[in-house]
Scaffold this motif. Structure first.
Motif, mmCIF file in Angstrom:
data_model
loop_
_atom_site.group_PDB
_atom_site.id
_atom_site.type_symbol
_atom_site.label_atom_id
_atom_site.label_comp_id
_atom_site.label_asym_id
_atom_site.label_seq_id
_atom_site.Cartn_x
_atom_site.Cartn_y
_atom_site.Cartn_z
ATOM 1 N N ALA A 237 0.843 -1.200 0.000
ATOM 2 C CA ALA A 237 0.000 0.000 0.000
ATOM 3 C C ALA A 237 0.880 1.253 0.000
ATOM 4 O O ALA A 237 0.603 2.234 -0.701
ATOM 5 C CB ALA A 237 -0.922 -0.010 1.210
ATOM 6 N N LEU A 238 1.961 1.211 0.778
ATOM 7 C CA LEU A 238 2.868 2.363 0.810
ATOM 8 C C LEU A 238 3.516 2.576 -0.559
ATOM 9 O O LEU A 238 3.653 3.709 -1.027
ATOM 10 C CB LEU A 238 3.960 2.148 1.864
ATOM 11 N N ALA A 239 3.920 1.479 -1.194
ATOM 12 C CA ALA A 239 4.564 1.594 -2.508
ATOM 13 C C ALA A 239 3.575 2.125 -3.542
ATOM 14 O O ALA A 239 3.936 2.951 -4.383
ATOM 15 C CB ALA A 239 5.111 0.241 -2.944
ATOM 16 N N ASP A 240 2.341 1.659 -3.477
ATOM 17 C CA ASP A 240 1.330 2.183 -4.411
ATOM 18 C C ASP A 240 1.201 3.694 -4.221
ATOM 19 O O ASP A 240 1.172 4.456 -5.185
ATOM 20 C CB ASP A 240 -0.025 1.496 -4.185
ATOM 21 N N ALA A 241 1.165 4.116 -2.956
ATOM 22 C CA ALA A 241 1.041 5.556 -2.683
ATOM 23 C C ALA A 241 2.289 6.313 -3.125
ATOM 24 O O ALA A 241 2.227 7.493 -3.474
ATOM 25 C CB ALA A 241 0.794 5.774 -1.195
ATOM 26 N N GLY B 105 4.100 5.469 -5.712
ATOM 27 C CA GLY B 105 4.264 5.363 -7.166
ATOM 28 C C GLY B 105 5.446 4.509 -7.576
ATOM 29 O O GLY B 105 6.065 4.751 -8.613
ATOM 30 N N VAL B 106 5.763 3.477 -6.781
ATOM 31 C CA VAL B 106 6.858 2.568 -7.150
ATOM 32 C C VAL B 106 6.405 1.122 -6.966
ATOM 33 O O VAL B 106 5.425 0.843 -6.283
ATOM 34 C CB VAL B 106 8.128 2.745 -6.267
ATOM 35 N N ARG B 107 7.171 0.230 -7.590
ATOM 36 C CA ARG B 107 6.969 -1.181 -7.312
ATOM 37 C C ARG B 107 7.798 -1.556 -6.092
ATOM 38 O O ARG B 107 8.948 -1.126 -5.976
ATOM 39 C CB ARG B 107 7.456 -2.041 -8.475
ATOM 40 N N VAL B 108 7.215 -2.377 -5.241
ATOM 41 C CA VAL B 108 8.021 -3.019 -4.200
ATOM 42 C C VAL B 108 7.905 -4.520 -4.438
ATOM 43 O O VAL B 108 6.813 -5.072 -4.500
ATOM 44 C CB VAL B 108 7.587 -2.601 -2.776
ATOM 45 N N ALA C 99 11.023 4.402 4.495
ATOM 46 C CA ALA C 99 11.544 4.993 3.249
ATOM 47 C C ALA C 99 10.415 5.153 2.228
ATOM 48 O O ALA C 99 10.307 6.184 1.548
ATOM 49 C CB ALA C 99 12.671 4.123 2.693
ATOM 50 N N LEU C 100 9.554 4.152 2.132
ATOM 51 C CA LEU C 100 8.430 4.249 1.184
ATOM 52 C C LEU C 100 7.445 5.335 1.633
ATOM 53 O O LEU C 100 6.926 6.105 0.819
ATOM 54 C CB LEU C 100 7.712 2.897 1.086
ATOM 55 N N ARG C 101 7.218 5.388 2.940
ATOM 56 C CA ARG C 101 6.272 6.382 3.474
ATOM 57 C C ARG C 101 6.767 7.791 3.176
ATOM 58 O O ARG C 101 6.001 8.673 2.800
ATOM 59 C CB ARG C 101 6.133 6.165 4.997
ATOM 60 N N HIS C 102 8.073 7.962 3.299
ATOM 61 C CA HIS C 102 8.660 9.274 3.049
ATOM 62 C C HIS C 102 8.418 9.683 1.583
ATOM 63 O O HIS C 102 8.015 10.802 1.286
ATOM 64 C CB HIS C 102 10.158 9.213 3.368
ATOM 65 N N ARG C 103 8.650 8.738 0.668
ATOM 66 C CA ARG C 103 8.427 9.080 -0.750
ATOM 67 C C ARG C 103 6.932 9.323 -1.015
ATOM 68 O O ARG C 103 6.580 10.236 -1.760
ATOM 69 C CB ARG C 103 8.943 7.956 -1.651
#
Ligand code: G3I
Length: 335
Positions: free
Chosen positions: A5-9, A11-14, A320-324
């Motif tokens: 969910a964080l990666a979707d927000a 805009g990256v693939r995890v 890190a994902l949340r920050h982006r």
């Protein structure tokens, strides 16, 4: 919130590398994968020798399972890999003594792969590890001499032509080792990418594997600044960049695991600052299944422990994902 969910927000693939055996037999493995990740890479099952061991024989059951699982759960697949000079190319290919026949074998393999996975795998490591593992020179396995000194250009061209013949347009990437930490490898990687682009080839991006095998295999971790600089140097070519195989050796003590979480957080926060970075994939996700154990012992390199409990490494990646994701949301508000 899951990493997915964080990666979707953000805009990256995890993503995570997976293997077919636990995917088939272990519900916790499958559940964690599809809940936490929006992308998968087959750890071994899409390598040439596994997929196409003989000229007229394809063994696709395990690769199909991975592709189907991804499709069912709306996950992307990173295809790994069409051509890996170091390993996993069958003897009937490396034993060819004619350039034309060797390139014909590459073309035939690529056409077969694209025909089967054209709908499900839209991003391929066209060439994996084109460079020597630790030195700033091209991989120099003797059999590559049959193709000639420009073998990366020749192989990449054959792969691109094969896709066109099959009528698909997958993203074709280079996937490289230790350019994140060894500057002479970084320089060669950028030079090689530029050569492919100058030759008019459709290089979509560069994957930085980012195996942090410290101190056992490489002397030091990349610093966040160094990683950001490499990521930026790739982005400056006008192509995408990804972290494709990250893992990070830890001392399996509470303090060691906390330090590991900090390293994951700092490195990925730095890399994720770059908008052209479109994917972060780990080479596995649970310490229960990792290639590291066979090579370096119990070093707890991944985000979940052997019982699928999230570790400090997981929290570091999530931060890190949340920050982006927050930066992206702020930019969208400003627009
Ligand atoms: O499946 C066979 C099994 O049937 C057999 O009994 C056993 C005996 O050795 O081998 C098993 O195959 C092994 C396979 O992993 C599955 O475990 C191969 O020997 C072994 O060479 C293979 O290693 C893989 C390695 O690539 C070489 O293909 C690792 O799992 C995999 O994690 C590693 O992944 C690479 C990336 O593709 C490229 N970048 C580096 C990364 C780590 O080395």
């Amino acid at each position: 919130m899951s990493l997915r969910a964080l990666a979707d927000a953000a805009g990256v693939r995890v993503g995570a590398a997976v293997t077919a055996a636990p995917l088939r037999s272990d519900d916790r493995y499958r559940h964690t994968l599809v809940t936490e990740f929006n992308s998968v890479t087959a750890e071994n099952e899409m390598k040439w020798a596994r997929l196409h061991p003989d000229p007229d024989r394809w063994t696709t059951v395990d690769a199909d399972l991975i592709a189907t699982t991804a499709h069912e759960h709306d996950m992307a697949v990173r295809g790994h890999t069409l051509f890996w000079p170091h390993l996993a190319i069958p003897d009937w290919v490396t034993g060819q003594t004619s350039r034309a026949e060797m390139l014909a074998a590459v073309a035939d393999h690529c056409r077969g792969v694209f025909a089967r996975y054209g709908d499900t795998v839209a991003r391929w490591d066209a060439i994996n590890e084109p460079m020597h593992w630790l030195e700033g020179r091209l991989a120099d396995q003797p059999w590559l001499g049959v193709i000639g000194p420009d073998w990366p250009i020749d192989v990449f061209r054959v792969a691109a032509d094969a896709a066109a013949e099959v009528g698909v347009a997958p993203e074709l990437w280079l996937n490289v080792t230790h350019a994140d930490v060894l500057s002479e490898k970084q320089a060669l990687c950028i030079e090689l990418a530029q050569q492919l682009l100058d030759a008019g080839l459709p290089l979509h991006g560069i994957g930085l594997q980012t195996h942090c095998l410290v101190p056992d295999f490489i002397p030091e971790l990349p610093t966040p600044e160094h990683l950001a600089a490499v990521v930026g140097a790739v982005a400056d070519l006008g192509i995408e960049v990804a972290i494709t195989e990250m893992d990070l050796l830890a001392e399996p003590t509470p303090a060691g695991l906390v330090r590991q979480g900090t390293h994951y957080r700092e490195l990925l926060s730095a890399a994720l600052e770059q908008p052209r970075l479109t994917e972060v994939t780990f080479w596995g996700f649970t310490d229960a299944h990792t290639w590291i154990t066979d090579h370096f012992g119990e070093r707890a390199p991944l985000l979940f422990d052997e019982d699928y409990r999230p570790k400090p490494a997981y929290d570091g990646v999530a931060d890190a994902l949340r920050h982006r994701a927050s930066s992206l949301a702020r930019e969208e508000t400003v627009r």
